[in-house]
Design a protein around this motif. Structure first.
Motif, PDB file in Angstrom:
ATOM      1  N   LEU A 394       0.847  -1.190   0.000  1.00 52.94           N
ATOM      2  CA  LEU A 394       0.000   0.000   0.000  1.00 52.94           C
ATOM      3  C   LEU A 394       0.882   1.238   0.000  1.00 52.94           C
ATOM      4  O   LEU A 394       1.833   1.319   0.770  1.00 52.94           O
ATOM      5  N   PRO A 395       0.595   2.225  -0.855  1.00 51.86           N
ATOM      6  CA  PRO A 395       1.338   3.472  -0.785  1.00 51.86           C
ATOM      7  C   PRO A 395       0.950   4.226   0.480  1.00 51.86           C
ATOM      8  O   PRO A 395      -0.195   4.037   0.925  1.00 51.86           O
ATOM      9  N   PHE A 400       5.183  -0.905  -1.624  1.00 49.91           N
ATOM     10  CA  PHE A 400       4.629  -0.442  -2.889  1.00 49.91           C
ATOM     11  C   PHE A 400       5.731  -0.022  -3.850  1.00 49.91           C
ATOM     12  O   PHE A 400       5.624  -0.252  -5.056  1.00 49.91           O
ATOM     13  N   ALA A 437      -2.533  -8.713  -4.823  1.00 49.99           N
ATOM     14  CA  ALA A 437      -3.907  -8.588  -4.334  1.00 49.99           C
ATOM     15  C   ALA A 437      -4.193  -9.636  -3.266  1.00 49.99           C
ATOM     16  O   ALA A 437      -4.834  -9.354  -2.243  1.00 49.99           O
ATOM     17  N   ALA A 441      -5.281  -9.369   0.838  1.00 47.40           N
ATOM     18  CA  ALA A 441      -6.359 -10.133   1.467  1.00 47.40           C
ATOM     19  C   ALA A 441      -5.827 -10.910   2.656  1.00 47.40           C
ATOM     20  O   ALA A 441      -6.435 -10.947   3.735  1.00 47.40           O
ATOM     21  N   VAL A 444      -5.157  -8.529   5.587  1.00 48.68           N
ATOM     22  CA  VAL A 444      -6.410  -8.089   6.208  1.00 48.68           C
ATOM     23  C   VAL A 444      -6.872  -9.185   7.170  1.00 48.68           C
ATOM     24  O   VAL A 444      -7.281  -8.926   8.297  1.00 48.68           O
TER      25      VAL A 444
ATOM     26  N   ALA B 103      -0.204   3.764  -9.067  1.00 50.94           N
ATOM     27  CA  ALA B 103      -0.350   4.286  -7.710  1.00 50.94           C
ATOM     28  C   ALA B 103      -1.811   4.587  -7.395  1.00 50.94           C
ATOM     29  O   ALA B 103      -2.268   4.383  -6.262  1.00 50.94           O
ATOM     30  N   ALA B 106      -3.301   1.440  -6.477  1.00 53.60           N
ATOM     31  CA  ALA B 106      -2.859   1.020  -5.147  1.00 53.60           C
ATOM     32  C   ALA B 106      -3.509   1.867  -4.063  1.00 53.60           C
ATOM     33  O   ALA B 106      -3.831   1.362  -2.983  1.00 53.60           O
ATOM     34  N   LEU B 107      -3.741   3.148  -4.339  1.00 50.17           N
ATOM     35  CA  LEU B 107      -4.424   3.990  -3.344  1.00 50.17           C
ATOM     36  C   LEU B 107      -5.834   3.476  -3.102  1.00 50.17           C
ATOM     37  O   LEU B 107      -6.297   3.397  -1.955  1.00 50.17           O
ATOM     38  N   GLY B 109      -6.681   0.463  -3.571  1.00 52.00           N
ATOM     39  CA  GLY B 109      -6.470  -0.784  -2.850  1.00 52.00           C
ATOM     40  C   GLY B 109      -6.324  -0.546  -1.369  1.00 52.00           C
ATOM     41  O   GLY B 109      -6.837  -1.316  -0.550  1.00 52.00           O
ATOM     42  N   SER B 110      -5.663   0.552  -0.999  1.00 52.50           N
ATOM     43  CA  SER B 110      -5.493   0.784   0.444  1.00 52.50           C
ATOM     44  C   SER B 110      -6.813   1.201   1.084  1.00 52.50           C
ATOM     45  O   SER B 110      -7.058   0.868   2.241  1.00 52.50           O
ATOM     46  N   PHE B 113      -8.408  -2.016   1.794  1.00 46.13           N
ATOM     47  CA  PHE B 113      -7.727  -2.684   2.904  1.00 46.13           C
ATOM     48  C   PHE B 113      -8.269  -2.184   4.239  1.00 46.13           C
ATOM     49  O   PHE B 113      -8.644  -2.960   5.116  1.00 46.13           O
ATOM     50  N   PHE B 114      -8.370  -0.856   4.359  1.00 49.23           N
ATOM     51  CA  PHE B 114      -8.805  -0.306   5.641  1.00 49.23           C
ATOM     52  C   PHE B 114     -10.298  -0.503   5.854  1.00 49.23           C
ATOM     53  O   PHE B 114     -10.736  -0.725   6.986  1.00 49.23           O
ATOM     54  N   VAL B 135     -12.590  -8.746   0.054  1.00 50.25           N
ATOM     55  CA  VAL B 135     -11.211  -9.079  -0.337  1.00 50.25           C
ATOM     56  C   VAL B 135     -11.215 -10.145  -1.429  1.00 50.25           C
ATOM     57  O   VAL B 135     -10.338 -10.161  -2.294  1.00 50.25           O
ATOM     58  N   ALA B 138     -11.713  -8.299  -4.508  1.00 52.57           N
ATOM     59  CA  ALA B 138     -10.514  -7.508  -4.821  1.00 52.57           C
ATOM     60  C   ALA B 138      -9.410  -8.370  -5.393  1.00 52.57           C
ATOM     61  O   ALA B 138      -8.646  -7.912  -6.247  1.00 52.57           O
ATOM     62  N   THR B 139      -9.279  -9.612  -4.940  1.00 53.63           N
ATOM     63  CA  THR B 139      -8.175 -10.438  -5.439  1.00 53.63           C
ATOM     64  C   THR B 139      -8.290 -10.662  -6.936  1.00 53.63           C
ATOM     65  O   THR B 139      -7.313 -11.009  -7.572  1.00 53.63           O
ATOM     66  N   GLU B 142      -8.310  -6.409  -8.690  1.00 56.30           N
ATOM     67  CA  GLU B 142      -7.061  -5.649  -8.702  1.00 56.30           C
ATOM     68  C   GLU B 142      -6.092  -6.112  -9.788  1.00 56.30           C
ATOM     69  O   GLU B 142      -5.580  -5.278 -10.546  1.00 56.30           O
TER      70      GLU B 142
END
Lengths: 669, 318
Positions: A394-395, A400, A437, A441, A444, B103, B106-107, B109-110, B113-114, B135, B138-139, B142
C-alpha cells in the motif's frame, strides 16, 4: 579494510557464542549475550553500509584456514556490502528484540550459543570469496539455524520440522556443491576471481544456473522446494524466525545473484525461463498457502515464500534484459529486486516480532483463539498494522515502491526479441499482480482476526502489552518501512553501486530529480513520489478531520454492538480465520489444492454438533515428495535384505565388487 | 505565475470532484428510478443525506477501537488523493507526476484494505462476511485493473495519466483490439469496485447479498458521511478515468486559455452524465449475481486485460 573489520566482527560473534555456552545458565546471560550481539551487528551494519556507498571493489583478505594451499578468501564488494547491511540490520533488530523476548525462554542455553553463531554464519556467506569458504559458511549457517529450530525439540512437530529442514538443507548444499564443481572446472579454480576468468560452455553454464536455482531456491523457499520453510520457521523462537525468514532467505538470494550475475559470465536468454516460471508460481502459491493457514507464524512463513517469489521474478527479468543487451531495463529490474530484499527484511521481521509479542502475552499462535488485541496491545498493534500495510504494497509505504519498480520493469519488456518471453513475461506480470492482491487479502485476515474483533478466548482477553525492548525493535523497523517508502530515491541511489558492479548499468541518479520523486527511465514515462503522496494524503485527512470537527456534530455515544439489531453476546459468532478465507478458498483453492468442504449433519433428534470438514491437498507434497519418499522406502526395503545374509554371501559380494572395479580400471581408456 | 495557475487548476479539480461526486450518485439514482417508472428522489438528495449524517451523533460500539474511528478519515483522504490524480477537465495537472495509474490503483487498494479492517473491528458476523467477500472480489479485480493499466501503458508508453490522456488525444490511435478489450475489462472492474449491480447492490440491506454495506453496518453519523462521500468519489473517479482515457475529447491541454478550460469543464459534465446514464441503464437491465458467480465475471475481466496485454506484447504494430 572493510573485510578485515567485518571478519573481526564475525570473530567476536563466535566468541560471544563460546561465552554463551559458558554463562548460558546464569541469571543475566540473556541481556548480556543479546546486548553484545546488538553492538557487534550495529558495527557490522555500519561497515556494510560504508562499503556499499563507497562502491569500491574491496581488497581481498586471505586467512590461512580451510583447504591447504588455498586458504579462506574474503572480500566485500558493493553487492556483498548491501547484503551485509541487510543481514546486520535484521540481526541488530532481532538482538534488540531478544533482550526483552529472550527472558521468556525456558531453556536459554539452547538458544543463546547458536544465535551469535547463526549471525556469524550469515555474515561469512556474504563475505566468502572462494567456493570452499562459501560452502563451508553456508553449511555453518544451515546447521546453526537448524540447532535454533530444534531449540524446543520436545514438541513433536518441531522434531519433524528439524528433520525436514536438515534433509532439504543437505539437498541444497549438495546441489550447490555440484554447481561450484562445474564452475571451478577440472583445474580447481576455487577462488571467485579465478572462476570469473574460467569460461564455461553454454551447456555447462546453463546447468550451473539450474543447479544454482535449485540450491539457493531450496534455501530461499521457492515452490516446490519450499516444504521445509513453513515447518522450520515457526518452530524457532520468534526473533530467530524473524532472522530465518527475513534475513537468511536473503542470503540465499545473494548466493543466486552472485552465481548468476557475477560468476557465470554473460547470460543466455533461456536462463530466465526456469527462474520466471518457478518464481511466478512461488509468488501466487506462497500467498495462497498462507491464506489457508491458521497458525500465525506459519502464515508469515508462507508469505515469505510469496515475497521470495517476487524477488526472483525481478531477478529473472534482469537476466532476460541482460541477455538481450537491455542494460538500463536490467538495472531497473535488479534494483527492484534488491529494494524488495531490503523491504522484506524490514516488514517480515516486524511481523514475526509481532507474532512473538502475541505469543508472549497470550501464549497462543492459533489465530482462531485470538482477537481484540488492539485494545490491550496498542503499540504492538499499530506497528504490526504498518508492517501489514507495507507487505500488502500500500502506498506510501516501502512495499509499494519495489512492486511499482517491478511493474515498470515488466512494462519495458515488449522490446524483447524472443517470442517465448513475450508470452511469458506478461503472464508473470499477471501472477505478480494477483499475488499482490492476495497478499493484501491475507494480511487483512491476519490483522483483522488477531488484533480486531472481540477476544475469542480468556487468554486473548488477558493479553498485556510487551516490554519496551521488543516494542522499540518493532518501532525502529516499522519507521524504516515508512522512511524507505516516502524517500525511496535515497535507497535506490544507495543500491546503485551494487547494481552497477554486476551489470555495468544503473538507474538514473534519483537524488538529482526534483521533489524527491523516483523516475525509473524517463519522467514522461512514469514517476512516483512517495513523499508527496504521503503529505498529500496526510493534509487531506487533516483537512477532512478539521472540517468535520468544525461543522459536524461532535457528539459520540458508546452503545452495545448493533449488528443489524441482533446482538449476540458470544464472540464465537464473529468471523474466524477459517470463515474469512472461505470465499478465496472456494475461488482459488478448488483448482490448486483440490479443496473440498463436507458438512456432517447429525440425524434429526440427535443433539451432536454438526461439523464442517475441509480437506486440502498440498500439490507439492503429493506430486514431488511423496513419490520420492516412496522410492526411497522401496529401495531401502530392497537393500534391507542385505542385512540378513551369511558371511559367505558378504565375502562373495566383496569379491565381485573387487573384480568389477579392477575390470573397470583395466578397460578405462 | 505558471505555478500558481497550475496550483489553481489542481485545486479547482480537487474541489470539483468533491462537489460533483454526490451529484453523480444522485443522478444515477434518479435515472434508475425514472427507468423503473418511479419518480425518485432529487439529484440533490445525497447532499442532504450527507448533511443530515454530519449533524447526527456517532453511536460507537462499546468495543470499537481507535482504528475504527480513524479509518473513515484514511479512506476519505486516500480516495480524494486518487480522484485528484485523474484528469477531469484538464491534462498536465501539477500533481500528476507524483503518482501514476498504478499508484492510483494502489491507493484505491489501500482504501479497501482499511474498509475491510473496519468491517472486522467490532467483531460481528456481518462485518466479517462483508470483509471476506470484499477481499475475495478484490483479489480478482485488482490484477484485472493492473493488466488494463499494462495495456494502456504499453500503448501510450507511459503510466502517467496526464501523458496517457495526452497520447490518446493527439496521436492517431484508431480502433485497436487491445484498447477495446481494455475498455470492456475496465467497465467490468469499475462495476465491481463500486459495488454496483450485478456484483453488489448499493441500495440493499439484504443480509445474504450485501458486501459493501455489510462492512459499514456499525458506522453512523459523521463517520458514515465520510465513507459515503468516499464511495461517491470512487464512482466519480472511475467514470472520469474511463472518460479521460477512452473519450479524451475536450480535455484542455496545459497552458490553455480560459475558454478552452470552460469547454473542458463542459465536456467533463457531459461525460459524467453519459457515464451515469449508462450505468443506471445497465443496472436496470441485469439482475444481481450470486456471490460465487462473481469470480467468473471478474475472471473474464482479468482474462480480457491479460489478452489485451499479450496482444501488445506479441505484435509490435498493434
Amino acid at each position: 579494510m572493510a573485510a578485515t573489520f567485518t571478519l573481526l566482527c564475525v570473530g567476536i560473534f563466535l566468541s560471544i557464542a563460546v561465552l554463551a555456552v559458558l554463562i548460558g545458565q546464569t541469571r543475566n546471560s540473556t541481556p548480556a549475550i543479546y546486548g553484545g550481539c546488538l553492538m557487534i551487528s550495529l558495527l557490522a551494519l555500519a561497515g556494510g553500509i560504508i562499503s556499499l556507498l563507497t562502491g569500491a571493489a574491496g581488497t581481498e583478505v586471505v586467512l590461512p584456514l580451510g583447504l591447504p594451499w588455498i586458504g579462506a578468501h574474503f572480500r566485500i564488494d558493493p553487492l556483498a556490502g548491501f547484503f551485509l547491511a541487510v543481514v546486520n540490520l535484521g540481526g541488530a533488530a532481532a538482538s534488540l528484540y531478544g533482550i526483552g523476548y529472550g527472558r521468556h525462554e525456558h531453556e536459554p542455553s539452547r538458544v543463546l550459543p547458536f544465535f551469535p553463531a547463526f549471525l556469524a554464519g550469515m555474515n561469512l556467506v556474504v563475505m566468502a570469496d572462494d567456493a570452499f569458504t562459501f560452502l563451508f559458511s553456508w553449511e555453518f549457517m544451515s546447521l546453526s539455524s537448524w540447532a535454533l529450530v530444534m531449540a524446543h525439540h520436545g514438541e513433536r512437530e518441531n522434531a519433524r520440522a528439524g528433520l525436514v529442514y536438515l534433509i532439504m538443507a543437505s539437498f541444497g548444499t549438495l546441489v550447490l556443491l555440484l554447481a561450484f564443481g562445474l564452475l571451478a572446472g577440472p583445474d580447481g579454480f576455487y577462488a571467485f576471481t579465478a572462476i570469473r576468468t574460467h569460461h564455461l560452455s553454454q551447456l555447462q553454464a546453463g546447468t550451473v544456473l539450474v543447479l544454482a536455482l535449485l540450491g539457493t531456491g531450496s534455501k530461499a523457499g521457492l515452490v516446490p522446494l519450499h516444504v521445509w520453510l513453513p515447518l522450520a520457521h515457526p518452530a524457532a523462537p520468534s526473533h530467530v524466525s524473524a532472522l530465518m525468514s527475513g534475513v537468511m532467505t536473503k542470503v540465499a538470494v545473494y548466493a543466486f545473484i552472485r552465481i548468476a550475475f557475477d560468476l557465470l559470465g554473460p547470460p543466455d536468454w533461456w536462463w530466465s525461463v526456469p527462474v520466471l516460471v518457478m518464481s511466478g508460481g512461488s509468488a501466487v502459491l506462497g500467498v495462497l498457502y498462507a491464506m489457508m493457514q491458521d497458525d500465525l507464524k506459519r502464515v508469515l512463513a508462507y508469505s515469505t515464500i510469496e515475497n521470495i517469489g517476487i524477488i526472483f521474478v525481478t531477478l529473472g527479468l534482469a537476466l532476460t534484459f541482460e541477455a538481450n543487451g537491455l542494460h538500463a531495463a536490467g538495472a531497473l529490474a535488479l534494483t527492484a529486486g534488491l529494494f524488495h530484499v531490503l523491504n522484506h527484511a524490514l516488514f517480515k521481521s516486524v511481523l514475526f516480532f509481532g507474532a512473538g509479542a502475541v505469543l508472549v502475552s497470550t501464549g497462543l499462535r492459533r489465530m482462531d483463539h485470538l482477537g481484540g488485541l488492539i485494545n490491550p496491545m496498542p503499540v504492538t498493534s499499530i506497528l504490526v498494522l504498518v508492517a501489514c500495510a507495507a507487505i500488502s504494497a500500500l502506498p506510501p509505504l516501502n512495499g509499494f515502491v519495489s512492486e511499482w519498480l517491478a511493474f515498470q520493469a515488466i512494462l519495458l519488456s515488449p522490446q524483447l526479441p524472443q517470442w517465448g518471453l513475450r508470452l511469458l513475461v506478461p503472464a508473470v506480470g499477471a501472477l505478480l499482480a494477483l499475488s499482490a492482491a492476495l497478499a493484501a487479502a491475507c494480511f487483512v485476515r491476519v490483522f483483522g482476526i488477531v488484533f480486531l474483533g472481540r477476544p475469542r478466548t480468556p487468554a486473548a482477553q488477558q493479553a498485556r502489552e510487551v516490554d519496551l525492548w521488543s516494542q522499540s525493535a518493532m518501532a525502529v523497523l516499522a519507521s524504516l518501512c515508512l522512511l524507505a517508502g516516502i524517500l525511496p530515491g535515497f535507497i535506490i541511489d544507495s543500491i546503485a553501486p551494487s547494481v552497477y558492479s554486476l551489470i555495468k548499468a544503473r538507474m538514473p541518479v534519483q537524488g538529482q530529480i526534483q521533489w524527491l520523486s523516483i523516475v525509473p527511465v524517463a519522467e514522461s514515462r512514469s514517476s512516483y513520489n512517495g513523499l508527496l503522496v504521503f503529505i498529500f494524503s496526510a493534509v487531506s485527512a487533516a483537512l477532512a478531520a478539521f472540517i468535520i470537527h468544525r461543522f459536524a456534530s461532535r457528539a459520540t455515544r458508546r452503545a452495545p454492538i448493533w449488528d443489524c439489531g441482533f446482538p449476540d453476546p458470544s464472540p464465537a459468532t464473529q468471523y474466524s480465520a477459517e470463515s474469512f478465507a472461505q470465499p478465496i478458498r472456494r475461488v482459488f483453492g478448488t483448482p490448486v489444492f483440490r479443496a473440498r468442504e463436507q458438512v456432517e449433519m447429525p440425524e434429526p433428534g440427535n443433539l451432536a454438533p454438526a461439523r464442517i470438514i475441509v480437506t486440502l491437498h498440498d500439490p507439492a507434497w503429493e506430486a514431488l515428495y511423496t513419490p520420492i519418499t516412496n522410492a526411497v522406502s522401496f529401495v531401502a526395503r530392497q537393500l534391507d535384505r542385505l542385512q540378513f545374509l551369511t558371511i559367505r554371501h558378504y565375502l562373495g559380494f566383496v569379491f565381485f565388487a573387487l573384480v568389477t572395479l579392477l575390470m573397470v580400471l583395466a578397460l578405462w581408456p | 505565475m505558471a505555478v500558481i495557475a497550475d496550483l489553481a487548476i489542481q485545486g479547482i479539480q480537487m474541489l470539483l470532484v468533491l462537489c460533483l461526486a454526490p451529484a453523480l450518485t444522485g443522478f444515477v439514482r434518479k435515472v434508475k428510478a425514472r427507468l423503473l417508472r418511479r419518480r425518485g428522489p432529487s439529484i440533490l438528495q445525497p447532499y442532504r443525506d450527507l448533511w443530515r449524517l454530519m449533524r447526527k451523533e456517532v453511536v460507537l460500539a462499546e468495543n470499537a477501537s481507535w482504528l475504527f474511528r480513524a479509518i473513515p478519515y484514511l479512506i476519505f483522504s486516500a480516495t480524494w488523493v486518487a480522484a485528484a490524480l485523474v484528469p477531469t477537465f484538464a491534462t498536465g495537472l501539477l500533481f500528476s507526476w507524483s503518482a501514476d495509474l498504478i499508484a492510483v490503483t494502489a491507493l484505491l487498494g489501500s482504501t479497501r484494505f482499511f474498509l475491510a479492517l473496519a468491517g472486522m473491528d467490532v467483531g460481528t458476523s456481518f462485518g466479517g462476511i462483508g470483509s471476506s467477500r470484499e477481499v475475495m472480489i478484490a483479489t480478482l479485480a485488482e490484477p484485472a485493473m493492473i493488466m488494463i493499466v499494462f495495456t494502456l501503458a504499453l500503448l501510450a508508453g507511459s503510466t502517467q495519466l496526464s501523458s496517457l490522456a495526452g497520447f490518446m488525444l493527439t496521436s492517431p490511435v484508431g480502433l485497436r483490439v487491445s484498447l477495446g478489450l481494455a475498455l470492456i475489462a475496465l467497465v467490468m472492474v469499475a462495476v465491481a469496485e463500486n459495488g454496483r449491480i450485478p456484483i453488489d447492490n448499493p441500495a440493499t440491506h439484504l443480509e445474504l447479498t450485501m458486501v459493501h454495506e455489510a462492512m459499514l453496518l456499525e458506522y453512523s453519523g459523521r463517520h458514515l458521511a465520510l465513507i459515503e462521500l468516499a464511495a461517491s468519489l470512487k464512482l466519480l473517479l472511475y467514470v472520469s478515468l474511463i472518460g479521460c482515457v477512452f473519450l479524451p475529447w475536450g480535455l484542455s491541454p496545459p497552458g490553455a486559455d480560459v475558454s478552452t478550460r470552460l469547454v473542458g469543464v463542459g465536456a467533463y459534465g457531459l461525460k459524467l452524465a453519459a457515464g451515469g446514464f449508462l450505468l443506471a441503464f445497465f443496472e436496470t437491465t441485469v439482475a444481481k449475481m450470486r456471490v460465487f458467480r462473481v469470480p467468473e465475471f471478474l475472471g473474464a475481466a482479468l482474462m480480457l486485460g491479460l489478452l489485451g496485454t499479450l496482444l501488445l506484447f506479441v505484435s509490435r504494430s498493434l
